[in-house]
Design an enzyme around this catalytic site. Sequence first.
Site, short mmCIF file in Angstrom:
data_model
loop_
_atom_site.label_atom_id
_atom_site.label_comp_id
_atom_site.label_asym_id
_atom_site.label_seq_id
_atom_site.Cartn_x
_atom_site.Cartn_y
_atom_site.Cartn_z
N LYS A 270 0.87 -1.19 0.00
CA LYS A 270 0.00 0.00 0.00
C LYS A 270 0.90 1.23 0.00
O LYS A 270 1.72 1.40 0.91
CB LYS A 270 -0.90 -0.01 1.24
CG LYS A 270 -1.66 1.32 1.46
CD LYS A 270 -2.58 1.28 2.69
CE LYS A 270 -3.17 2.66 2.99
NZ LYS A 270 -4.01 2.69 4.19
N ASP A 275 -2.30 10.30 3.64
CA ASP A 275 -3.70 9.94 3.84
C ASP A 275 -4.39 10.97 4.73
O ASP A 275 -4.29 10.92 5.95
CB ASP A 275 -3.79 8.54 4.47
CG ASP A 275 -5.24 8.11 4.69
OD1 ASP A 275 -6.15 8.76 4.15
OD2 ASP A 275 -5.44 7.10 5.41
N LYS A 282 -9.72 13.14 8.30
CA LYS A 282 -9.23 12.71 9.61
C LYS A 282 -9.13 13.91 10.54
O LYS A 282 -8.97 15.05 10.06
CB LYS A 282 -7.81 12.12 9.45
CG LYS A 282 -7.76 10.73 8.84
CD LYS A 282 -6.33 10.20 8.82
CE LYS A 282 -6.26 8.84 8.17
NZ LYS A 282 -6.98 7.79 8.92
N ASP A 293 1.79 6.31 5.59
CA ASP A 293 0.78 5.40 5.05
C ASP A 293 1.26 4.70 3.77
O ASP A 293 0.50 3.97 3.14
CB ASP A 293 -0.53 6.15 4.81
CG ASP A 293 -1.76 5.26 4.96
OD1 ASP A 293 -1.64 4.19 5.57
OD2 ASP A 293 -2.83 5.65 4.45
N ARG A 356 -7.79 -0.21 0.92
CA ARG A 356 -8.39 -1.37 0.25
C ARG A 356 -8.83 -1.02 -1.16
O ARG A 356 -8.87 -1.86 -2.04
CB ARG A 356 -9.54 -1.91 1.11
CG ARG A 356 -10.65 -0.93 1.33
CD ARG A 356 -11.54 -1.29 2.52
NE ARG A 356 -10.94 -0.88 3.79
CZ ARG A 356 -11.51 -1.10 4.97
NH1 ARG A 356 -12.67 -1.72 5.04
NH2 ARG A 356 -10.92 -0.71 6.07
N1 BES Z 1 -4.09 4.55 6.98
C1 BES Z 1 -5.25 4.35 7.77
C2 BES Z 1 -5.04 3.30 8.86
C3 BES Z 1 -4.22 3.72 10.04
C4 BES Z 1 -4.80 4.46 11.05
C5 BES Z 1 -2.93 3.31 10.17
C6 BES Z 1 -4.04 4.82 12.16
C7 BES Z 1 -2.19 3.66 11.27
C8 BES Z 1 -2.75 4.41 12.26
C9 BES Z 1 -6.40 3.85 6.89
O1 BES Z 1 -6.43 4.36 5.61
C10 BES Z 1 -7.65 4.28 7.56
O2 BES Z 1 -7.87 5.46 7.65
N2 BES Z 1 -8.46 3.32 8.00
C11 BES Z 1 -9.66 3.61 8.66
C12 BES Z 1 -10.68 2.60 8.20
C13 BES Z 1 -12.07 2.91 8.65
C14 BES Z 1 -12.59 4.17 8.00
C15 BES Z 1 -12.96 1.73 8.32
C16 BES Z 1 -9.43 3.46 10.17
O3 BES Z 1 -8.71 2.56 10.58
O4 BES Z 1 -9.93 4.30 10.90
ZN ZN Z 2 -4.65 4.90 4.81
MN MN Z 3 -7.43 6.20 5.45
#
Ligand code: BES
Ligand code: ZN
Ligand code: MN
Length: 498
Positions: A270, A275, A282, A293, A356
Amino acid sequence: MEFVVKSGAAEKQKTACLVVGVHKKTLPDSATAIDSLTGGQLSIVLKQGDLDFKPGHSLILHSAGPFERLLLLSMGDSDVPLSDAQLKKLATNLASALQSVNAREATIAIEEIIVKDQSLRWVTRQLVEAIEYGFYQFNQFKNDTGKGQGVKNARGVKKIILLADRKNADEVKAGLTVGQAIGQGRNIARTLGNLPGNICHPTYLAEEAKNLAKLHTKLTTKVLNEKQMAELGMSSLLSVSAGSDQEARLICMEYKNGKRGAKPLVLLGKGITFDTGGISLKPGANMDEMKFDMCGAASVFGVMNAIIQLDLPINVIGMVAAAENMPSGRASRPGDIVTSMSGKTIEILNTDAEGRLVLCDALTYAERYKPEAVVDIATLTGACVVALGNHTSGLLSNNDELARELLDASNEAMDRAWQLPMGEEYNRQLDSNFADMANIGGPAAGTITAACFLARFAEAYPWAHLDIAGTAWLSGKEKGASGRPVPMLVQFLLNRVS
Ligand code: BES
Ligand code: ZN
Ligand code: MN
């Protein structure tokens, strides 16, 4: 770090710093010989009790007998072999002790560091890895290298001599080769991870991949731009970069050094170079960490470098799905429906579940390599950090044999992973009223539902997914990319070869 392997007795070495293991109760052979050359000074110091005998603690003696510096390295109370974890600690501590020694070189009597059920080769490799890790610095954007940073640079050894009996020299050399390849590959991953989003964008990663191919004949790099991806129908991947001024890239590094016609292993990283979450923005706190990321992608670069260095006789495709997730008037909205390259439709309920969305099209694209197996590596879910913390990567797979192989590799490399379950009940959480699936599965079991999403695009081959959201970087005072899971992945490939 420069390393050389040498044979000879420890007490006879002319070196600026001799590293010698000691126990509380009985001294190992070389320490005994050294003790008598110092007229018993070593024994006296040990009796005085300044050295803590917890494994890995150390103490430097200056001008003891003929020795300029003796770095006494504790290996515990008595001569019981160390555990794997103790060795790792010892190696990390030694690496940091060597950073404050103001000498050009140091010599390590490595054979006396004995670990339960592990070979000298393994011990050497762990030690070398820890030293490469410990001496890493990321200061290319600091201007004070002549001052604060400079002092740190000037000190510390520049060359390490690994001392072993002639009959064991080959074992030590083998450990050194693997340790250096992993250690350096890991540091390459760390640097890519540490680079900020304004510099390390998808095009930058593509250029890095092309540069790597220029240097090595066994590697060819192919890069798809947005126009080419659109022609292939990768609307899911492109929905992520839609809000960004940076174009997405799908990078394929093809390493061919195995049997002609042998199916390749695909590693897919990935590569979200930043992000923001997109329209599902966020919160602001610590958002800078979302430059990490792309650490899955960075680990793929690290592994490719390591296998080139080791000249592994294997076919590996290093793929990177690179994009930037930004909000804008052109960005995807929550509720948007896209058709992936596979033909499956996706309702984007949350634009922050973007990893994803880029990986699914890359997984479909990977089918054209007719892979033996595909392993994707992704900082995919915050839920994985909740479940496993920062110590263990999440592993999910559609193939138990592949999962076992990866877990074994993770144990051997001391780069821990833990398998989480999948299954129909979780899969149903992705049901959508409007499309074939939603891109989120609700608040429960977020790591698992993310993997279930990916699994729908990985039906054509054995597949495993590593969620490295908790392990790819450190936060707080030590903020920076960790280079994980390069050790585990290189070990996996090494085991595949033998
Ligand atoms: N890159 C993030 C995941 C992440 C979050 C990695 C914190 C490390 C620390 C990913 O793209 C993401 O934002 N995932 C969301 C998914 C959710 C919206 C279903 C998450 O984990 O909040
Ligand atoms: Zn991400
Ligand atoms: Mn994300």
